[in-house]
Design an enzyme around this catalytic site. Structure first.
Site, short mmCIF file in Angstrom:
data_model
loop_
_atom_site.label_atom_id
_atom_site.label_comp_id
_atom_site.label_asym_id
_atom_site.label_seq_id
_atom_site.Cartn_x
_atom_site.Cartn_y
_atom_site.Cartn_z
N ARG A 1 30.67 57.10 36.75
CA ARG A 1 30.85 55.65 36.69
C ARG A 1 29.51 54.93 36.90
O ARG A 1 29.22 53.96 36.21
CB ARG A 1 31.85 55.20 37.76
CG ARG A 1 32.02 53.69 37.80
CD ARG A 1 33.18 53.25 38.63
NE ARG A 1 32.98 53.52 40.05
CZ ARG A 1 33.90 53.31 40.98
NH1 ARG A 1 35.10 52.86 40.63
NH2 ARG A 1 33.66 53.58 42.24
N LYS B 1 42.66 55.08 42.33
CA LYS B 1 43.54 54.02 42.87
C LYS B 1 43.45 52.76 42.01
O LYS B 1 44.46 52.19 41.60
CB LYS B 1 43.16 53.68 44.33
CG LYS B 1 43.18 54.87 45.28
CD LYS B 1 42.80 54.48 46.70
CE LYS B 1 41.39 53.97 46.90
NZ LYS B 1 40.32 54.98 46.69
N ARG C 1 27.49 49.88 41.03
CA ARG C 1 28.00 49.40 42.32
C ARG C 1 27.04 49.86 43.41
O ARG C 1 26.56 51.01 43.37
CB ARG C 1 29.39 50.01 42.56
CG ARG C 1 30.49 49.00 42.67
CD ARG C 1 31.85 49.65 42.72
NE ARG C 1 32.15 50.30 43.98
CZ ARG C 1 33.36 50.73 44.34
NH1 ARG C 1 34.38 50.56 43.51
NH2 ARG C 1 33.56 51.31 45.49
P1 AP5 Z 1 38.87 54.34 40.29
O1 AP5 Z 1 40.16 54.05 39.66
O2 AP5 Z 1 37.88 53.24 40.48
O3 AP5 Z 1 39.07 55.11 41.67
P2 AP5 Z 1 39.29 54.49 43.11
O4 AP5 Z 1 40.13 55.46 43.86
O5 AP5 Z 1 39.77 53.08 43.00
O6 AP5 Z 1 37.79 54.56 43.60
P3 AP5 Z 1 36.82 53.49 44.22
O7 AP5 Z 1 35.46 54.10 44.14
O8 AP5 Z 1 36.95 52.13 43.62
O9 AP5 Z 1 37.42 53.49 45.64
P4 AP5 Z 1 36.87 53.24 47.03
O10 AP5 Z 1 38.04 53.53 47.83
O11 AP5 Z 1 35.63 53.95 47.42
O12 AP5 Z 1 36.37 51.72 46.87
P5 AP5 Z 1 36.96 50.34 47.35
O13 AP5 Z 1 36.56 49.36 46.35
O14 AP5 Z 1 38.37 50.44 47.76
O15 AP5 Z 1 38.20 55.53 39.43
C1 AP5 Z 1 36.90 56.01 39.70
C2 AP5 Z 1 36.30 56.55 38.39
O16 AP5 Z 1 37.08 57.65 37.94
C3 AP5 Z 1 36.32 55.52 37.25
O17 AP5 Z 1 35.16 55.66 36.49
C4 AP5 Z 1 37.58 55.89 36.43
O18 AP5 Z 1 37.45 55.55 35.08
C5 AP5 Z 1 37.62 57.39 36.65
N1 AP5 Z 1 39.00 57.93 36.64
C6 AP5 Z 1 40.09 57.41 37.27
N2 AP5 Z 1 41.17 58.17 37.06
C7 AP5 Z 1 40.76 59.22 36.28
C8 AP5 Z 1 41.41 60.35 35.72
N3 AP5 Z 1 42.73 60.59 35.92
N4 AP5 Z 1 40.68 61.21 34.96
C9 AP5 Z 1 39.34 60.99 34.77
N5 AP5 Z 1 38.66 59.93 35.25
C10 AP5 Z 1 39.36 59.06 36.01
O19 AP5 Z 1 36.12 50.12 48.70
C11 AP5 Z 1 34.72 49.90 48.66
C12 AP5 Z 1 34.22 49.60 50.07
O20 AP5 Z 1 34.82 48.38 50.55
C13 AP5 Z 1 34.56 50.63 51.15
O21 AP5 Z 1 33.64 51.72 51.17
C14 AP5 Z 1 34.48 49.76 52.41
O22 AP5 Z 1 33.14 49.50 52.76
C15 AP5 Z 1 35.10 48.46 51.95
N6 AP5 Z 1 36.57 48.45 52.13
C16 AP5 Z 1 37.50 48.33 51.15
N7 AP5 Z 1 38.74 48.32 51.66
C17 AP5 Z 1 38.58 48.44 53.01
C18 AP5 Z 1 39.50 48.53 54.10
N8 AP5 Z 1 40.81 48.50 53.89
N9 AP5 Z 1 38.99 48.67 55.35
C19 AP5 Z 1 37.65 48.70 55.57
N10 AP5 Z 1 36.73 48.63 54.58
C20 AP5 Z 1 37.19 48.50 53.31
#
Ligand code: AP5
Length: 193
Positions: free
Chosen positions: A127, A14, A139
């Protein structure tokens, strides 16, 4: 102007795809994860409240994240919003619908990035290893234990949004297993259709 949600489990890509859309389409990325990490790093009261919840891998309260999004929707809209990691519960999805309506905006597409658990784990572990090699720390939630809880939270609390948006005719599934550029091309196909 186009407003989209990028929906998918942790590691689905994402943030990566949102970053590319910002560069190429002048869209605004609204990542609740980034906003919460910023609050945590700058030591605000809210940051202190969410730090442990995030490190554990659980979701923070709907009230907090809806408040963050409400504030951002009143700012610059540029080429449209990319909601990255929001909504994550049905209550957040309902709130987003109401907030968009208040702003006279509509949601155009909900793009679900589809990636299997095995690859998600590989990506997150990769990552974390890269971050440790580059700067000594990863992280706080990029570890096996928290990832298990993040995935459980996704399947239990967030995946019902797939049916929610499908029923509204907004859901578009995109295979998230291809290369980053391949996934980008598929998303462009949805946006330009
Ligand atoms: P990346 O692009 O970072 O993937 P992502 O889907 O954004 O994954 P995240 O780990 O950042 O998402 P998340 O949903 O757990 O975290 P968030 O910050 O939203 O890619 C991941 C890796 O894969 C990278 O190394 C990248 O290079 C690689 N990659 C990407 N695409 C690729 C491809 N096509 N091929 C190969 N490699 C690839 O949330 C964190 C925390 O915040 C949550 O757990 C929660 O506690 C809180 N939070 C956030 N939003 C909310 C909400 N709305 N409600 C409640 N709590 C929330």
């Amino acid at each position: 102007m186009t407003n989209i949600i990028l929906l998918g489990p942790p590691g689905a890509g994402k943030g990566t795809q949102a970053g590319m859309l910002v560069e190429e389409r002048n869209m605004i990325q609204l990542s609740t994860g980034d906003m919460l990490r910023e609050a945590k790093d700058s030591g605000t009261e809210m940051g202190k409240i969410v730090a442990d919840v995030m490190a554990r891998g659980d979701l923070v309260t709907d009230e907090i994240v809806i408040g963050l999004i409400r504030e951002k929707l009143q700012g610059d809209k540029a080429g449209g919003f990319i909601f990255d990691g929001f909504p994550r519960t049905l209550a957040q999805a309902d709130a987003l619908g109401e907030l968009m309506a208040e702003q006279g905006e509509t949601l155009d597409h909900v793009i679900e990035l589809q990636v299997n658990d095995e690859v998600l784990v590989e990506r997150i572990v990769g990552r974390a290893a890269e971050a440790v090699a580059a700067g000594g720390t990863a992280r706080a939630d990029d570890n096996a234990e928290s990832l298990k809880i993040r995935l459980m939270a996704y399947y239990k609390q967030t995946s019902p949004l797939i049916g929610y948006y499908h029923a509204k005719g907004m859901l578009k599934g995109v295979d998230g297993l291809g290369t980053m550029d391949g996934v980008k091309a598929d998303i462009a196909g949805v946006l330009d259709a």
